[in-house]
Design a protein around this motif. Structure first.
Motif, PDB file in Angstrom:
ATOM      1  N   SER A  61       0.860  -1.169   0.000  1.00  0.00           N
ATOM      2  CA  SER A  61       0.000   0.000   0.000  1.00  0.00           C
ATOM      3  C   SER A  61       0.903   1.227   0.000  1.00  0.00           C
ATOM      4  N   VAL A  62       0.345   2.373  -0.365  1.00  0.00           N
ATOM      5  CA  VAL A  62       1.121   3.608  -0.436  1.00  0.00           C
ATOM      6  C   VAL A  62       0.524   4.625   0.518  1.00  0.00           C
ATOM      7  N   VAL A  63       1.387   5.223   1.358  1.00  0.00           N
ATOM      8  CA  VAL A  63       1.000   6.314   2.242  1.00  0.00           C
ATOM      9  C   VAL A  63       1.847   7.513   1.833  1.00  0.00           C
ATOM     10  N   SER A  64       1.187   8.592   1.412  1.00  0.00           N
ATOM     11  CA  SER A  64       1.881   9.819   1.046  1.00  0.00           C
ATOM     12  C   SER A  64       1.354  10.948   1.910  1.00  0.00           C
ATOM     13  N   CYS A  65       2.249  11.806   2.367  1.00  0.00           N
ATOM     14  CA  CYS A  65       1.818  12.935   3.173  1.00  0.00           C
ATOM     15  C   CYS A  65       2.725  14.132   2.936  1.00  0.00           C
ATOM     16  N   THR A  66       2.176  15.301   3.176  1.00  0.00           N
ATOM     17  CA  THR A  66       2.939  16.535   3.151  1.00  0.00           C
ATOM     18  C   THR A  66       3.047  17.005   4.596  1.00  0.00           C
ATOM     19  N   VAL A  67       4.294  17.236   5.035  1.00  0.00           N
ATOM     20  CA  VAL A  67       4.557  17.562   6.430  1.00  0.00           C
ATOM     21  C   VAL A  67       5.425  18.814   6.491  1.00  0.00           C
ATOM     22  N   ALA A  68       5.175  19.690   7.463  1.00  0.00           N
ATOM     23  CA  ALA A  68       6.002  20.880   7.667  1.00  0.00           C
ATOM     24  C   ALA A  68       7.256  20.473   8.431  1.00  0.00           C
ATOM     25  N   LEU A  69       8.409  20.452   7.726  1.00  0.00           N
ATOM     26  CA  LEU A  69       9.670  19.989   8.308  1.00  0.00           C
ATOM     27  C   LEU A  69      10.849  20.767   7.755  1.00  0.00           C
ATOM     28  N   THR A  70      11.939  20.794   8.525  1.00  0.00           N
ATOM     29  CA  THR A  70      13.211  21.261   7.987  1.00  0.00           C
ATOM     30  C   THR A  70      13.826  20.093   7.217  1.00  0.00           C
ATOM     31  N   ALA A  71      14.918  20.337   6.533  1.00  0.00           N
ATOM     32  CA  ALA A  71      15.571  19.268   5.763  1.00  0.00           C
ATOM     33  C   ALA A  71      16.055  18.154   6.682  1.00  0.00           C
ATOM     34  N   ASP A  72      16.617  18.511   7.844  1.00  0.00           N
ATOM     35  CA  ASP A  72      17.095  17.497   8.789  1.00  0.00           C
ATOM     36  C   ASP A  72      15.945  16.686   9.370  1.00  0.00           C
ATOM     37  N   GLU A  73      14.839  17.362   9.692  1.00  0.00           N
ATOM     38  CA  GLU A  73      13.672  16.664  10.236  1.00  0.00           C
ATOM     39  C   GLU A  73      13.064  15.728   9.194  1.00  0.00           C
ATOM     40  N   ALA A  74      13.075  16.130   7.939  1.00  0.00           N
ATOM     41  CA  ALA A  74      12.557  15.273   6.868  1.00  0.00           C
ATOM     42  C   ALA A  74      13.395  14.015   6.733  1.00  0.00           C
ATOM     43  N   ALA A  75      14.721  14.166   6.808  1.00  0.00           N
ATOM     44  CA  ALA A  75      15.605  12.998   6.741  1.00  0.00           C
ATOM     45  C   ALA A  75      15.355  12.071   7.928  1.00  0.00           C
TER      46      ALA A  75
END
Length: 93
Positions: A61-75
């Protein structure tokens, strides 16, 4: 004058959150999806939108989301997703 320039160079760079798209491919159907969503909620990620694709007879299954993050938090989020047993793979798009 040079003292001011050296102080600015020594100051850490400030990074601001921006909306980043993260996608996880999950095994286990709806149970795997719910584990990912529970982790996002439990870690208090600021999810702007969330989409889920669960199809009968499909392994992942695929879960996609848009999240408010800095580059480090995204990693860090992608790394956390990859450590989950139900997640087959995860990436920042």
């Amino acid at each position: 004058m040079t003292a001011l320039l050296s102080d600015r160079a020594a100051a850490p760079a400030v990074t601001y959150p921006s909306h980043r798209r993260v996608t996880a491919y999950v095994a286990g159907g709806l149970d795997g999806v719910l584990r990912v969503v529970t982790m996002l909620r439990g870690r208090r990620y600021k999810v702007r939108d969330l989409s889920v694709e669960v199809c009968d007879g499909v392994v992942e299954s695929v879960v996609s989301c848009t999240v408010a993050l800095t580059a480090d938090e995204a990693a860090l989020l992608v790394e956390r997703l990859r450590r989950m047993p139900a997640v087959v793979s995860a990436e920042q798009v």
